[in-house]
Scaffold this active site. Structure first.
Site, PDB file in Angstrom:
ATOM      1  N   TYR A   1      -2.979  -9.774  15.572  1.00 14.81           N
ATOM      2  CA  TYR A   1      -2.814  -8.713  14.570  1.00 14.81           C
ATOM      3  C   TYR A   1      -3.902  -7.652  14.734  1.00 14.81           C
ATOM      4  CZ  TYR A   1      -3.443  -6.262  10.149  1.00 14.81           C
ATOM      5  OH  TYR A   1      -3.636  -5.279   9.216  1.00 14.81           O
TER       6      TYR A   1
ATOM      7  N   ILE B   1       0.842  -1.209   0.000  1.00 14.76           N
ATOM      8  CA  ILE B   1       0.000   0.000   0.000  1.00 14.76           C
ATOM      9  C   ILE B   1       0.876   1.257   0.000  1.00 14.76           C
ATOM     10  CG2 ILE B   1      -1.838   1.227   1.235  1.00 14.76           C
ATOM     11  CD1 ILE B   1      -2.677  -1.584   2.371  1.00 14.76           C
TER      12      ILE B   1
ATOM     13  N   SER C   1      -7.527  -1.002  10.248  1.00 15.77           N
ATOM     14  CA  SER C   1      -8.186  -2.068   9.500  1.00 15.77           C
ATOM     15  C   SER C   1      -9.631  -2.227   9.954  1.00 15.77           C
ATOM     16  CB  SER C   1      -7.424  -3.370   9.748  1.00 15.77           C
ATOM     17  OG  SER C   1      -8.197  -4.473   9.344  1.00 15.77           O
ATOM     18  N   ALA C   2     -10.457  -2.711   9.042  1.00 11.09           N
ATOM     19  CA  ALA C   2     -11.853  -3.011   9.372  1.00 11.09           C
ATOM     20  C   ALA C   2     -11.949  -4.071  10.454  1.00 11.09           C
ATOM     21  CB  ALA C   2     -12.567  -3.506   8.123  1.00 11.09           C
TER      22      ALA C   2
ATOM     23  N   ASP D   1      14.837   0.720  10.481  1.00 12.53           N
ATOM     24  CA  ASP D   1      13.738   0.172  11.266  1.00 12.53           C
ATOM     25  C   ASP D   1      13.031   1.357  11.931  1.00 12.53           C
ATOM     26  OD1 ASP D   1      12.215  -1.111  13.470  1.00 12.53           O
ATOM     27  OD2 ASP D   1      13.223  -2.894  12.682  1.00 12.53           O
TER      28      ASP D   1
ATOM     29  N   LYS E   1       1.600  -8.080   9.167  1.00 11.16           N
ATOM     30  CA  LYS E   1       0.161  -8.085   8.860  1.00 11.16           C
ATOM     31  C   LYS E   1      -0.449  -9.458   8.612  1.00 11.16           C
ATOM     32  CE  LYS E   1       0.652  -7.653   3.897  1.00 11.16           C
ATOM     33  NZ  LYS E   1       0.068  -7.198   2.661  1.00 11.16           N
TER      34      LYS E   1
ATOM     35  N   LYS F   1      -3.927  -3.405  15.885  1.00 12.13           N
ATOM     36  CA  LYS F   1      -4.579  -2.263  15.222  1.00 12.13           C
ATOM     37  C   LYS F   1      -5.458  -1.518  16.230  1.00 12.13           C
ATOM     38  CE  LYS F   1      -2.737  -2.802  11.254  1.00 12.13           C
ATOM     39  NZ  LYS F   1      -1.645  -1.892  10.909  1.00 12.13           N
TER      40      LYS F   1
ATOM     41  N   ASN G   1     -10.714  -4.455   2.091  1.00 12.98           N
ATOM     42  CA  ASN G   1      -9.830  -5.497   1.511  1.00 12.98           C
ATOM     43  C   ASN G   1      -9.127  -5.003   0.257  1.00 12.98           C
ATOM     44  OD1 ASN G   1     -11.623  -6.965   3.348  1.00 12.98           O
ATOM     45  ND2 ASN G   1     -10.626  -8.777   2.532  1.00 12.98           N
TER      46      ASN G   1
HETATM   47  P1  NAD Z   1       3.286  -4.613   3.535  1.00 12.55           P
HETATM   48  O1  NAD Z   1       3.842  -5.698   4.388  1.00 12.55           O
HETATM   49  O2  NAD Z   1       3.435  -4.718   2.068  1.00 12.55           O
HETATM   50  O3  NAD Z   1       3.881  -3.199   4.009  1.00 12.55           O
HETATM   51  C1  NAD Z   1       4.316  -2.955   5.323  1.00 12.55           C
HETATM   52  C2  NAD Z   1       5.748  -2.476   5.210  1.00 12.55           C
HETATM   53  O4  NAD Z   1       6.252  -2.185   6.513  1.00 12.55           O
HETATM   54  C3  NAD Z   1       6.677  -3.529   4.597  1.00 12.55           C
HETATM   55  O5  NAD Z   1       7.384  -2.906   3.544  1.00 12.55           O
HETATM   56  C4  NAD Z   1       7.612  -3.918   5.739  1.00 12.55           C
HETATM   57  O6  NAD Z   1       8.885  -4.257   5.275  1.00 12.55           O
HETATM   58  C5  NAD Z   1       7.590  -2.671   6.571  1.00 12.55           C
HETATM   59  N1  NAD Z   1       7.901  -2.844   8.002  1.00 12.55           N
HETATM   60  C6  NAD Z   1       7.328  -3.688   8.891  1.00 12.55           C
HETATM   61  N2  NAD Z   1       7.879  -3.497  10.108  1.00 12.55           N
HETATM   62  C7  NAD Z   1       8.798  -2.510   9.974  1.00 12.55           C
HETATM   63  C8  NAD Z   1       9.694  -1.878  10.878  1.00 12.55           C
HETATM   64  N3  NAD Z   1       9.765  -2.217  12.166  1.00 12.55           N
HETATM   65  N4  NAD Z   1      10.496  -0.913  10.392  1.00 12.55           N
HETATM   66  C9  NAD Z   1      10.452  -0.567   9.079  1.00 12.55           C
HETATM   67  N5  NAD Z   1       9.628  -1.113   8.186  1.00 12.55           N
HETATM   68  C10 NAD Z   1       8.812  -2.085   8.638  1.00 12.55           C
HETATM   69  O7  NAD Z   1       1.751  -4.452   3.931  1.00 12.55           O
HETATM   70  P2  NAD Z   1       0.621  -3.551   3.268  1.00 12.55           P
HETATM   71  O8  NAD Z   1      -0.409  -4.459   2.736  1.00 12.55           O
HETATM   72  O9  NAD Z   1       1.232  -2.508   2.410  1.00 12.55           O
HETATM   73  O10 NAD Z   1       0.018  -2.897   4.574  1.00 12.55           O
HETATM   74  C11 NAD Z   1       0.420  -1.618   5.046  1.00 12.55           C
HETATM   75  C12 NAD Z   1      -0.281  -1.362   6.365  1.00 12.55           C
HETATM   76  O11 NAD Z   1      -1.690  -1.452   6.166  1.00 12.55           O
HETATM   77  C13 NAD Z   1       0.061  -2.393   7.447  1.00 12.55           C
HETATM   78  O12 NAD Z   1       0.137  -1.725   8.682  1.00 12.55           O
HETATM   79  C14 NAD Z   1      -1.120  -3.315   7.425  1.00 12.55           C
HETATM   80  O13 NAD Z   1      -1.335  -3.943   8.677  1.00 12.55           O
HETATM   81  C15 NAD Z   1      -2.249  -2.352   7.094  1.00 12.55           C
HETATM   82  N6  NAD Z   1      -3.417  -3.012   6.484  1.00 12.55           N
HETATM   83  C16 NAD Z   1      -3.237  -3.793   5.373  1.00 12.55           C
HETATM   84  C17 NAD Z   1      -4.317  -4.448   4.821  1.00 12.55           C
HETATM   85  C18 NAD Z   1      -4.143  -5.356   3.624  1.00 12.55           C
HETATM   86  O14 NAD Z   1      -5.030  -6.176   3.359  1.00 12.55           O
HETATM   87  N7  NAD Z   1      -3.073  -5.268   2.846  1.00 12.55           N
HETATM   88  C19 NAD Z   1      -5.590  -4.288   5.372  1.00 12.55           C
HETATM   89  C20 NAD Z   1      -5.738  -3.475   6.495  1.00 12.55           C
HETATM   90  C21 NAD Z   1      -4.633  -2.832   7.032  1.00 12.55           C
HETATM   91  N1  UDP Z   2     -10.173 -16.957   1.233  1.00  9.37           N
HETATM   92  C1  UDP Z   2     -10.319 -18.210   0.653  1.00  9.37           C
HETATM   93  N2  UDP Z   2      -9.193 -18.898   0.285  1.00  9.37           N
HETATM   94  C2  UDP Z   2      -7.941 -18.387   0.444  1.00  9.37           C
HETATM   95  C3  UDP Z   2      -7.798 -17.101   1.025  1.00  9.37           C
HETATM   96  C4  UDP Z   2      -8.937 -16.427   1.412  1.00  9.37           C
HETATM   97  O1  UDP Z   2     -11.433 -18.695   0.497  1.00  9.37           O
HETATM   98  O2  UDP Z   2      -6.953 -19.065   0.120  1.00  9.37           O
HETATM   99  C5  UDP Z   2     -11.382 -16.212   1.636  1.00  9.37           C
HETATM  100  C6  UDP Z   2     -11.447 -15.898   3.114  1.00  9.37           C
HETATM  101  O3  UDP Z   2     -12.072 -16.953   3.814  1.00  9.37           O
HETATM  102  C7  UDP Z   2     -12.288 -14.634   3.111  1.00  9.37           C
HETATM  103  C8  UDP Z   2     -11.926 -13.954   1.789  1.00  9.37           C
HETATM  104  O4  UDP Z   2     -11.356 -14.975   0.970  1.00  9.37           O
HETATM  105  O5  UDP Z   2     -13.638 -14.965   3.083  1.00  9.37           O
HETATM  106  C9  UDP Z   2     -10.921 -12.815   1.930  1.00  9.37           C
HETATM  107  O6  UDP Z   2      -9.828 -13.316   2.684  1.00  9.37           O
HETATM  108  P1  UDP Z   2      -8.522 -12.453   2.924  1.00  9.37           P
HETATM  109  O7  UDP Z   2      -7.585 -13.275   3.753  1.00  9.37           O
HETATM  110  O8  UDP Z   2      -8.021 -11.950   1.611  1.00  9.37           O
HETATM  111  O9  UDP Z   2      -9.056 -11.185   3.723  1.00  9.37           O
HETATM  112  P2  UDP Z   2      -9.828 -11.108   5.144  1.00  9.37           P
HETATM  113  O10 UDP Z   2     -11.114 -11.791   5.022  1.00  9.37           O
HETATM  114  O11 UDP Z   2      -8.936 -11.781   6.139  1.00  9.37           O
HETATM  115  O12 UDP Z   2     -10.004  -9.670   5.381  1.00  9.37           O
END
Ligand code: NAD
Ligand code: UDP
Length: 338
Positions: free
Chosen positions: A150, A13, A125-126, A59, A85, A154, A180
């Site tokens: 996790y 992201i 996150s949701a 870091d 995450k 959050k 998502n």
């Molecule tokens: P990602 O793992 O691609 O990005 C997180 C980044 O943080 C990575 O590049 C990792 O190397 C870095 N990182 C972790 N710990 C660190 C530290 N101590 N110091 C420096 N860098 C560090 O994940 P993402 O999908 O881009 O998610 C970004 C944020 O959004 C995360 O906090 C995640 O929990 C949150 N989020 C993601 C999702 C999703 O589905 N992708 C959904 C809800 C919330």
């Molecule tokens: N899911 C699935 N098979 C997989 C990974 C995910 O059926 O290999 C389903 C999961 O049960 C959920 C949806 O896909 O209903 C989205 O899952 P994901 O882990 O991407 O996001 P989350 O639901 O944890 O936010």
């Protein structure tokens, strides 16, 4: 030109947000320890935008390194993406998750206070709505009981940021609750690059489609939903990234704490995602139905009104765009950034 510091900016992201911030005229300074990413992502951000970003290998928990960065650059706002995450891994390694996800926040808050930066946007996150709240989720609902460490990191980070803002009225906080995120930049140059076996649905689908995994297991088809599979609010990562640009503009002129859902408000089932992916890309995704995955909720999706009204942000990309762009990234980069 306002400068934004992206903590964990090389990730999925963060890199998409870097593109949109640069395109909107922001200066981007990022730091990442590359525990789940590669510096290559930011190099590609620069290629996509034709603009440069500053990237530090550091870091976020390292106070000395953060202080140096904040002294070197006049940072107007922080976007805090840094964290681990993987839901399942957090159950196995709760201490590591609490240590990393909470310490990154605490270090940022301390360094920001010392160095005179008072604006922070957090990647929440949701999942913090828990199982108790009815859908669609709205920002006024209380946080619920999280089903894994996790999720608790959050919820706890939200609480820490709210308490910090209460104690220091000059601190402004935006909590962005993502639904998502899937998809990738339309160039196919940046995207999600999971290490090992993907936990999330879309990277699993693309790895099956590219032949790296045999088949997708759909976790449960006996949920009380129209087709029995879970419903989620999938959002294109580029729409999500643009939400951060709106939040960055907004926080520069705001006080206190604001919470925004970033979702589309339109849920799709797992089966609908698989069908759309096959249809849009003309490729089969072999799949079987398996048991439910522990901790999964039958459905959740956003009420996305608040972000529309206050941030003037709305999603424009469709499920078809999400499926096409996810596949485009996977095809062009079968091994991610490696
Ligand atoms: P990602 O793992 O691609 O990005 C997180 C980044 O943080 C990575 O590049 C990792 O190397 C870095 N990182 C972790 N710990 C660190 C530290 N101590 N110091 C420096 N860098 C560090 O994940 P993402 O999908 O881009 O998610 C970004 C944020 O959004 C995360 O906090 C995640 O929990 C949150 N989020 C993601 C999702 C999703 O589905 N992708 C959904 C809800 C919330
Ligand atoms: N899911 C699935 N098979 C997989 C990974 C995910 O059926 O290999 C389903 C999961 O049960 C959920 C949806 O896909 O209903 C989205 O899952 P994901 O882990 O991407 O996001 P989350 O639901 O944890 O936010």
């Amino acid at each position: 030109m306002a400068a934004v510091f992206l903590a964990g900016g090389a990730g999925y992201i963060g890199s998409h947000t870097a593109v949109e911030l640069l395109n909107a005229g922001f200066e981007v300074i990022a730091a990442d320890n590359f525990s789940n990413s590669s510096p290559e992502s930011i190099r590609r951000v620069e290629q996509i935008t034709g603009k440069s970003a500053v990237l530090y290998e550091a870091d976020i928990r390292d106070r000395k390194a953060m202080t140096e960065i904040f002294r070197k650059h006049k940072i107007d706002a922080v976007i805090h993406f840094a964290g681990m995450k993987a839901v399942g891994e957090s159950v196995q390694k709760p201490v590591e998750y609490y240590r990393n996800n909470l310490d990154t926040t605490l270090t940022l808050l301390e360094v920001m206070r010392e160095e005179g930066c008072s604006k922070i946007i957090f990647s929440s996150s949701a999942t913090v709505y828990g199982a108790e709240n009815p859908v669609p989720y709205t920002e006024t609902m209380p946080r619920g009981i999280c089903s894994n460490p996790y999720g608790w990191t959050k919820a706890m980070t939200e609480q820490i940021l709210e308490d910090a803002a209460k104690a220091d009225p000059s601190l402004s906080v935006i909590l962005l609750r993502y639904f998502n995120p899937i998809g990738a930049h339309s160039s196919g140059m940046i995207g999600e690059d999971p290490q090992g076996i993907p936990n999330n649905l879309m990277p699993y689908i693309t790895q099956v489609a590219v032949g790296k995994r045999e088949q997708l297991t759909i976790f449960g088809n006996d949920y009380p939903t129209p087709d029995g599979t879970c419903l989620r609010d999938y959002i294109h990562v580029v729409d999500l990234a643009k939400g951060h640009v709106c939040a960055a503009n907004y926080i520069l002129g705001m006080q206190g704490v604001e919470i925004f859902n970033l979702g589309t408000g339109r849920p799709y089932s797992v089966t609908e995602i698989v069908d759309a992916f096959e249809r849009v890309n003309g490729i089969k995704v072999p799949h079987v139905y398996g048991d439910r995955r522990a901790g999964d909720l039958a459905e959740f999706y956003a009420n996305a009104e608040k972000a529309r009204e206050i941030l003037h942000w709305e999603t424009t990309l469709t499920l078809e765009d999400m499926c096409r762009d996810s596949w485009n990234w996977q095809k062009q980069n079968p091994n991610g950034y490696r």
